[in-house]
Design a protein around this motif. Structure first.
Motif, PDB file in Angstrom:
ATOM      1  N   SER A 241       0.842  -1.193   0.000  1.00 17.70           N
ATOM      2  CA  SER A 241       0.000   0.000   0.000  1.00 17.70           C
ATOM      3  C   SER A 241       0.876   1.241   0.000  1.00 17.70           C
ATOM      4  O   SER A 241       2.090   1.174   0.209  1.00 17.70           O
ATOM      5  CB  SER A 241      -0.888   0.016   1.246  1.00 17.70           C
ATOM      6  OG  SER A 241      -0.094   0.208   2.412  1.00 17.70           O
ATOM      7  N   ASN A 242       0.252   2.401  -0.219  1.00 22.24           N
ATOM      8  CA  ASN A 242       1.010   3.655  -0.206  1.00 22.24           C
ATOM      9  C   ASN A 242       1.697   3.885   1.136  1.00 22.24           C
ATOM     10  O   ASN A 242       2.846   4.342   1.189  1.00 22.24           O
ATOM     11  CB  ASN A 242       0.080   4.832  -0.521  1.00 22.24           C
ATOM     12  CG  ASN A 242      -0.261   4.912  -1.994  1.00 22.24           C
ATOM     13  OD1 ASN A 242       0.247   4.139  -2.797  1.00 22.24           O
ATOM     14  ND2 ASN A 242      -1.120   5.852  -2.353  1.00 22.24           N
ATOM     15  N   ASP A 243       1.002   3.583   2.214  1.00 21.80           N
ATOM     16  CA  ASP A 243       1.588   3.774   3.546  1.00 21.80           C
ATOM     17  C   ASP A 243       2.796   2.863   3.743  1.00 21.80           C
ATOM     18  O   ASP A 243       3.821   3.282   4.312  1.00 21.80           O
ATOM     19  CB  ASP A 243       0.545   3.508   4.633  1.00 21.80           C
ATOM     20  CG  ASP A 243      -0.492   4.617   4.723  1.00 21.80           C
ATOM     21  OD1 ASP A 243      -0.229   5.719   4.195  1.00 21.80           O
ATOM     22  OD2 ASP A 243      -1.563   4.385   5.302  1.00 21.80           O
ATOM     23  N   GLU A 244       2.671   1.604   3.286  1.00 22.28           N
ATOM     24  CA  GLU A 244       3.779   0.664   3.423  1.00 22.28           C
ATOM     25  C   GLU A 244       4.973   1.101   2.574  1.00 22.28           C
ATOM     26  O   GLU A 244       6.129   1.017   3.009  1.00 22.28           O
ATOM     27  CB  GLU A 244       3.329  -0.734   3.011  1.00 22.28           C
ATOM     28  CG  GLU A 244       2.330  -1.358   3.980  1.00 22.28           C
ATOM     29  CD  GLU A 244       1.728  -2.638   3.447  1.00 22.28           C
ATOM     30  OE1 GLU A 244       1.253  -3.448   4.263  1.00 22.28           O
ATOM     31  OE2 GLU A 244       1.720  -2.833   2.209  1.00 22.28           O
TER      32      GLU A 244
ATOM     33  N   LYS B 123       1.881   8.614  -3.406  1.00 23.73           N
ATOM     34  CA  LYS B 123       0.687   8.733  -4.236  1.00 23.73           C
ATOM     35  C   LYS B 123       0.981   9.529  -5.500  1.00 23.73           C
ATOM     36  O   LYS B 123       0.516   9.178  -6.596  1.00 23.73           O
ATOM     37  CB  LYS B 123      -0.439   9.398  -3.445  1.00 23.73           C
ATOM     38  CG  LYS B 123      -1.743   9.523  -4.215  1.00 23.73           C
ATOM     39  CD  LYS B 123      -2.833  10.127  -3.360  1.00 23.73           C
ATOM     40  CE  LYS B 123      -4.144  10.239  -4.131  1.00 23.73           C
ATOM     41  NZ  LYS B 123      -5.223  10.842  -3.300  1.00 23.73           N
TER      42      LYS B 123
ATOM     43  N   SER C 209       6.842  10.508   2.423  1.00 26.68           N
ATOM     44  CA  SER C 209       5.461  10.647   2.880  1.00 26.68           C
ATOM     45  C   SER C 209       4.512   9.865   1.970  1.00 26.68           C
ATOM     46  O   SER C 209       4.799   9.671   0.781  1.00 26.68           O
ATOM     47  CB  SER C 209       5.049  12.121   2.880  1.00 26.68           C
ATOM     48  OG  SER C 209       4.893  12.588   1.556  1.00 26.68           O
ATOM     49  N   PRO C 210       3.369   9.422   2.493  1.00 24.47           N
ATOM     50  CA  PRO C 210       2.379   8.734   1.667  1.00 24.47           C
ATOM     51  C   PRO C 210       1.911   9.606   0.497  1.00 24.47           C
ATOM     52  O   PRO C 210       1.619   9.089  -0.586  1.00 24.47           O
ATOM     53  CB  PRO C 210       1.228   8.467   2.652  1.00 24.47           C
ATOM     54  CG  PRO C 210       1.908   8.361   3.980  1.00 24.47           C
ATOM     55  CD  PRO C 210       2.994   9.403   3.930  1.00 24.47           C
TER      56      PRO C 210
ATOM     57  N   ALA D 202       5.652   4.153   1.641  1.00 25.23           N
ATOM     58  CA  ALA D 202       6.210   5.360   2.257  1.00 25.23           C
ATOM     59  C   ALA D 202       7.171   4.998   3.380  1.00 25.23           C
ATOM     60  O   ALA D 202       8.252   5.580   3.514  1.00 25.23           O
ATOM     61  CB  ALA D 202       5.084   6.243   2.792  1.00 25.23           C
ATOM     62  N   GLU D 203       6.795   4.004   4.175  1.00 27.99           N
ATOM     63  CA  GLU D 203       7.659   3.572   5.277  1.00 27.99           C
ATOM     64  C   GLU D 203       8.933   2.929   4.746  1.00 27.99           C
ATOM     65  O   GLU D 203      10.027   3.179   5.261  1.00 27.99           O
ATOM     66  CB  GLU D 203       6.899   2.587   6.167  1.00 27.99           C
ATOM     67  CG  GLU D 203       7.684   2.154   7.393  1.00 27.99           C
ATOM     68  CD  GLU D 203       6.862   1.277   8.318  1.00 27.99           C
ATOM     69  OE1 GLU D 203       7.432   0.723   9.276  1.00 27.99           O
ATOM     70  OE2 GLU D 203       5.639   1.136   8.085  1.00 27.99           O
TER      71      GLU D 203
END
Length: 227
Positions: free
Chosen positions: A178-181, A194, A189-190, A183-184
């Motif tokens: 996912s975008n959050d994953e 994106k 940043s997410p 980003a980490e």
């Protein structure tokens, strides 16, 4: 916003069960039912559906052909198709992704999985059903209809338009993250992720993240795992 869902399946009993489930949710509603592909395409236009739950095997126009018609219509660019399969280990899985589907879901999935798939598809994040492994899809993408060298070369050539960071993000997208994953993993940043995803889709002519996965494997940017 309410997610407008169209049900396309030749089994009336299954459509009824899906309708009860979907209509029980406050953020979604069933706007139509179709028993074959041509009717599904027509109702998708007429009822302004957001997500179509599309059975692959139907009489007349099947789900694959219907998905291609929806994906090829600029006026339906916002519509997301989730293919319904009896067996997730199926050659049709890859064909459905290539036809423009945002993902697929086994008919034996839990109700929560179906509802989640609808929300994920509506949000443009659709990839694969929870029960499918990334290695399975990678294997089918690698071994499925790969004789069309021209298309593979075209994908590879289009990758040249991506920046180094966009390629890096594309690899992560193909891994199902996912975008959050992402980003980490990349320490950004997410929102930045994106932006890179959207730019990659634009440059590669991809309809959504699922299409990015197909391009990543067919171009050779990402290789399937063999273990």
């Amino acid at each position: 916003m309410t997610i407008r869902v169209l049900l396309a399946d030749d089994q009336a009993l299954l459509r009824s069960a899906f309708r009860v489930l979907v209509d029980s949710e406050p953020d979604m509603e069933v706007v139509g039912e179709a028993c074959e592909g041509a009717e599904a395409v027509r109702l998708t236009r007429e009822r302004a559906a957001d997500v179509v739950l599309m059975d692959i095997r139907m009489p007349g126009t099947d789900g694959l052909a219907a998905t291609r018609l929806i994906s090829a219509d600029p006026e339906l660019a916002h519509v997301r198709v989730v293919m319904l399969t009896t067996f997730e280990v199926d050659e049709y899985v890859v064909q459905s992704l290539r036809a423009g589907a945002s993902g697929f879901l086994g008919k034996g999935s839990e109700p929560e999985e179906l509802l989640s798939a609808i929300r994920v598809a509506a949000g443009g994040e659709a990839l694969l059903s929870p029960a499918a492994t990334k290695g399975l899809i990678a294997r089918f993408l690698a071994q499925g209809d790969m004789d069309d060298d021209g298309r593979d070369r075209a994908h590879a050539e289009r990758l040249a338009a991506l920046t180094g960071r966009e390629r890096e993000v594309l690899v992560q997208v193909a891994g199902g993250h996912s975008n959050d994953e992402i980003a980490e993993r990349l320490e950004v940043s997410p929102l930045t992720v994106k932006t890179h995803v959207n730019r990659a889709m634009s440059k590669l002519g991809a309809r959504d993240r699922a299409q990015l996965v197909v391009i990543a494997y067919e171009s050779g940017l990402v290789r399937p795992r063999t273990d």
